[in-house]
Design a protein around this motif. Structure first.
Motif, PDB file in Angstrom:
ATOM      1  N   ALA A  73      46.885   3.033  61.650  1.00 42.42           N
ATOM      2  CA  ALA A  73      46.078   2.104  62.444  1.00 42.42           C
ATOM      3  C   ALA A  73      46.126   2.431  63.934  1.00 42.42           C
ATOM      4  N   ILE A  74      46.971   3.395  64.310  1.00 41.54           N
ATOM      5  CA  ILE A  74      47.128   3.771  65.714  1.00 41.54           C
ATOM      6  C   ILE A  74      46.378   5.073  65.974  1.00 41.54           C
ATOM      7  N   ASP A  75      45.685   5.155  67.087  1.00 47.37           N
ATOM      8  CA  ASP A  75      45.000   6.374  67.518  1.00 47.37           C
ATOM      9  C   ASP A  75      46.009   7.201  68.313  1.00 47.37           C
ATOM     10  N   VAL A  76      46.633   8.157  67.663  1.00 50.47           N
ATOM     11  CA  VAL A  76      47.704   8.933  68.283  1.00 50.47           C
ATOM     12  C   VAL A  76      47.119  10.133  69.037  1.00 50.47           C
ATOM     13  N   ASP A  77      47.438  10.217  70.318  1.00 51.26           N
ATOM     14  CA  ASP A  77      47.006  11.329  71.162  1.00 51.26           C
ATOM     15  C   ASP A  77      48.172  12.304  71.278  1.00 51.26           C
ATOM     16  N   PRO A  78      48.076  13.486  70.672  1.00 52.79           N
ATOM     17  CA  PRO A  78      49.212  14.412  70.678  1.00 52.79           C
ATOM     18  C   PRO A  78      49.349  15.198  71.968  1.00 52.79           C
ATOM     19  N   ASP A  79      48.385  15.072  72.871  1.00 50.99           N
ATOM     20  CA  ASP A  79      48.361  15.905  74.068  1.00 50.99           C
ATOM     21  C   ASP A  79      48.810  15.196  75.338  1.00 50.99           C
ATOM     22  N   ALA A  80      48.628  13.891  75.418  1.00 50.22           N
ATOM     23  CA  ALA A  80      48.854  13.175  76.676  1.00 50.22           C
ATOM     24  C   ALA A  80      50.335  13.091  77.035  1.00 50.22           C
ATOM     25  N   LEU A  81      50.609  13.108  78.340  1.00 54.63           N
ATOM     26  CA  LEU A  81      51.971  12.873  78.816  1.00 54.63           C
ATOM     27  C   LEU A  81      52.370  11.422  78.574  1.00 54.63           C
ATOM     28  N   TYR A  82      51.447  10.524  78.830  1.00 49.44           N
ATOM     29  CA  TYR A  82      51.683   9.116  78.535  1.00 49.44           C
ATOM     30  C   TYR A  82      50.336   8.424  78.375  1.00 49.44           C
ATOM     31  N   VAL A  83      50.356   7.310  77.671  1.00 52.04           N
ATOM     32  CA  VAL A  83      49.146   6.529  77.411  1.00 52.04           C
ATOM     33  C   VAL A  83      49.454   5.067  77.712  1.00 52.04           C
ATOM     34  N   GLN A  84      48.595   4.427  78.484  1.00 51.98           N
ATOM     35  CA  GLN A  84      48.742   3.003  78.736  1.00 51.98           C
ATOM     36  C   GLN A  84      47.643   2.242  78.022  1.00 51.98           C
ATOM     37  N   GLN A  85      48.033   1.206  77.312  1.00 53.15           N
ATOM     38  CA  GLN A  85      47.113   0.286  76.657  1.00 53.15           C
ATOM     39  C   GLN A  85      47.568  -1.115  77.014  1.00 53.15           C
ATOM     40  N   GLY A  86      46.837  -1.757  77.936  1.00 51.43           N
ATOM     41  CA  GLY A  86      47.306  -3.037  78.428  1.00 51.43           C
ATOM     42  C   GLY A  86      48.615  -2.856  79.166  1.00 51.43           C
ATOM     43  N   ARG A  87      49.651  -3.561  78.712  1.00 52.11           N
ATOM     44  CA  ARG A  87      50.966  -3.426  79.337  1.00 52.11           C
ATOM     45  C   ARG A  87      51.935  -2.637  78.471  1.00 52.11           C
ATOM     46  N   ILE A  88      51.395  -1.872  77.534  1.00 56.47           N
ATOM     47  CA  ILE A  88      52.236  -1.019  76.700  1.00 56.47           C
ATOM     48  C   ILE A  88      51.990   0.427  77.095  1.00 56.47           C
ATOM     49  N   ILE A  89      53.052   1.135  77.446  1.00 52.58           N
ATOM     50  CA  ILE A  89      52.964   2.542  77.827  1.00 52.58           C
ATOM     51  C   ILE A  89      53.830   3.338  76.870  1.00 52.58           C
ATOM     52  N   THR A  90      53.228   4.322  76.215  1.00 49.94           N
ATOM     53  CA  THR A  90      54.001   5.234  75.376  1.00 49.94           C
ATOM     54  C   THR A  90      53.961   6.607  76.028  1.00 49.94           C
ATOM     55  N   SER A  91      55.033   7.368  75.857  1.00 48.07           N
ATOM     56  CA  SER A  91      55.112   8.649  76.551  1.00 48.07           C
ATOM     57  C   SER A  91      55.629   9.745  75.640  1.00 48.07           C
ATOM     58  N   ALA A  92      55.412  10.963  76.082  1.00 45.91           N
ATOM     59  CA  ALA A  92      55.862  12.135  75.352  1.00 45.91           C
ATOM     60  C   ALA A  92      57.360  12.355  75.584  1.00 45.91           C
ATOM     61  N   GLY A  93      57.837  13.514  75.196  1.00 48.25           N
ATOM     62  CA  GLY A  93      59.265  13.761  75.219  1.00 48.25           C
ATOM     63  C   GLY A  93      59.854  13.982  76.597  1.00 48.25           C
ATOM     64  N   THR A  94      61.140  13.712  76.703  1.00 53.26           N
ATOM     65  CA  THR A  94      61.998  14.050  77.831  1.00 53.26           C
ATOM     66  C   THR A  94      61.414  13.615  79.172  1.00 53.26           C
ATOM     67  N   ALA A  95      61.051  14.575  80.043  1.00 49.58           N
ATOM     68  CA  ALA A  95      60.663  14.239  81.414  1.00 49.58           C
ATOM     69  C   ALA A  95      59.393  13.413  81.494  1.00 49.58           C
ATOM     70  N   ALA A  96      58.570  13.401  80.446  1.00 51.49           N
ATOM     71  CA  ALA A  96      57.376  12.551  80.473  1.00 51.49           C
ATOM     72  C   ALA A  96      57.749  11.084  80.598  1.00 51.49           C
ATOM     73  N   GLY A  97      58.970  10.740  80.204  1.00 47.76           N
ATOM     74  CA  GLY A  97      59.437   9.374  80.400  1.00 47.76           C
ATOM     75  C   GLY A  97      59.525   9.018  81.871  1.00 47.76           C
ATOM     76  N   ILE A  98      59.847   9.999  82.713  1.00 46.67           N
ATOM     77  CA  ILE A  98      59.861   9.776  84.159  1.00 46.67           C
ATOM     78  C   ILE A  98      58.452   9.434  84.622  1.00 46.67           C
ATOM     79  N   ASP A  99      57.476  10.229  84.174  1.00 40.51           N
ATOM     80  CA  ASP A  99      56.084   9.982  84.561  1.00 40.51           C
ATOM     81  C   ASP A  99      55.639   8.588  84.148  1.00 40.51           C
ATOM     82  N   ALA A 100      56.006   8.177  82.942  1.00 39.61           N
ATOM     83  CA  ALA A 100      55.589   6.861  82.441  1.00 39.61           C
ATOM     84  C   ALA A 100      56.205   5.738  83.270  1.00 39.61           C
ATOM     85  N   CYS A 101      57.492   5.879  83.605  1.00 40.10           N
ATOM     86  CA  CYS A 101      58.159   4.835  84.387  1.00 40.10           C
ATOM     87  C   CYS A 101      57.601   4.776  85.807  1.00 40.10           C
ATOM     88  N   LEU A 102      57.322   5.925  86.408  1.00 41.34           N
ATOM     89  CA  LEU A 102      56.736   5.933  87.745  1.00 41.34           C
ATOM     90  C   LEU A 102      55.311   5.371  87.705  1.00 41.34           C
TER      91      LEU A 102
END
Length: 320
Positions: free
Chosen positions: A143-172
């Motif tokens: 039921a989820i549209d998974v984007d395998p390429d993005a560093l992070y994706v924001q949907q409303g107030r939910i942000i999902t991110s890729a591995g390791t350092a991409a978590g820094i990008d998502a938090c910033l």
């Protein structure tokens, strides 16, 4: 600022990874009030307080249970072991659902996306995770549209991110929306990381480290940043790099994970954000100084990138 983030809770489970845990601590847990950055009530929570073993065998003593997440403004869901993806703890899912119901921010780092997905709050939305696990996430949660390429994706107030350092990008990215671009840049400078990587930038860059300084496009990019007010075209950048347009564009994507045109727009929007925060220039002047040429073009690109208008952004984040 539009809202003040008070409590930030990092949610950990046995087998969590220390690096991603450190990202949450570094972004939200350090006192940077001397630099003008607001402080956060940063907590670490787990289902069963006490010693929790990490993925590399170290043990960390976590004193808080999940109850501290009940009033969290931000819930950071850290990576969990693959063996547990299909057996998520019910109490953890309840915490995630409760956060979504009260419209708190939720940030999933790497495989933390699997916990958010299991909570059902991403159904019908886009999300991402580490590119190695994107197919698994898509199969487990169709039921989820998974984007395998993005560093992070924001949907409303939910942000999902890729591995390791991409978590820094998502938090910033979250900080930019809550404390503004300039203070977020302050945090990034203290962390010695890039203050802005667009979420749509590719996770996997074919040549992440240039083979030599002579081949790097960094000098061209630096020149562009210093001259954003000028009429910068891909052709002019290619000429400065002594390459054909096609070769330059291919090389640029290889080094920066996005097209030259998209990168220039992101830099110009970032400059516009800083001008809106730090000056009282009218919108037309901001557009000119940022290289957009007109207020209409600025508004179009600013709204698409930041999710709000320049006027609304200034109202929220002006430091004057």
């Amino acid at each position: 600022m539009s809202e003040y983030i008070r409590r930030v809770v990092a949610l950990v489970e046995p087998g969590f990874t220390p690096f991603e845990f450190g990202i949450a601590c570094e972004v939200f847990g350090l006192d940077r009030t001397d630099d003008g950055v607001p402080s956060f009530d940063f907590r670490v929570a787990t289902s069963v307080p006490g010693p929790v073993r990490t993925s590399i065998g170290l043990t960390m003593d976590i004193e808080n249970g999940l109850d501290v997440a009940a009033e969290a403004d931000v819930l950071v869901v850290l990576p969990v072991p693959r063996a547990t993806w299909s057996t998520p703890p019910a109490e953890v899912l309840d915490v995630i659902r409760a956060a979504a119901e009260r419209d708190a921010w939720i940030v999933g780092v790497c495989s933390g996306s699997f916990r958010i997905a299991a909570a059902g709050v991403l159904d019908g939305l886009r999300a991402t995770t580490h590119w190695m696990y994107a197919d698994v996430l898509a199969k487990m949660h169709p039921a989820i549209d998974v984007d395998p390429d993005a560093l992070y994706v924001q949907q409303g107030r939910i942000i999902t991110s890729a591995g390791t350092a991409a978590g820094i990008d998502a938090c910033l990215h979250l900080l930019r929306q809550t404390i503004g671009a300039e203070l977020t840049n302050t945090v990034a400078r203290r962390m010695v990381v890039a203050p802005q990587r667009e979420g749509g930038q590719a996770q996997y860059i074919s040549r992440p480290i240039p083979p030599s300084a002579e081949l790097s496009l960094a000098p061209v990019a630096e020149w562009a940043i210093d001259n954003l007010h000028d009429d910068i075209s891909v052709a002019s950048l290619a000429a400065r790099a002594h390459m054909s347009d096609r070769t330059f564009a291919r090389r640029f994507v290889g080094e920066y994970g996005t097209t030259p045109a998209a990168w220039i727009i992101r830099q110009r929007v970032g400059l516009a954000q800083r001008l809106l925060e730090q000056t009282d220039d009218d919108i037309e002047s901001v557009a000119t100084r940022a290289g957009f040429g007109s207020a209409a073009v600025l508004r179009q690109n600013f709204s698409r990138t930041v999710g709000t208008t320049p006027t609304a952004y200034r109202r929220r984040f002006s430091r004057l």
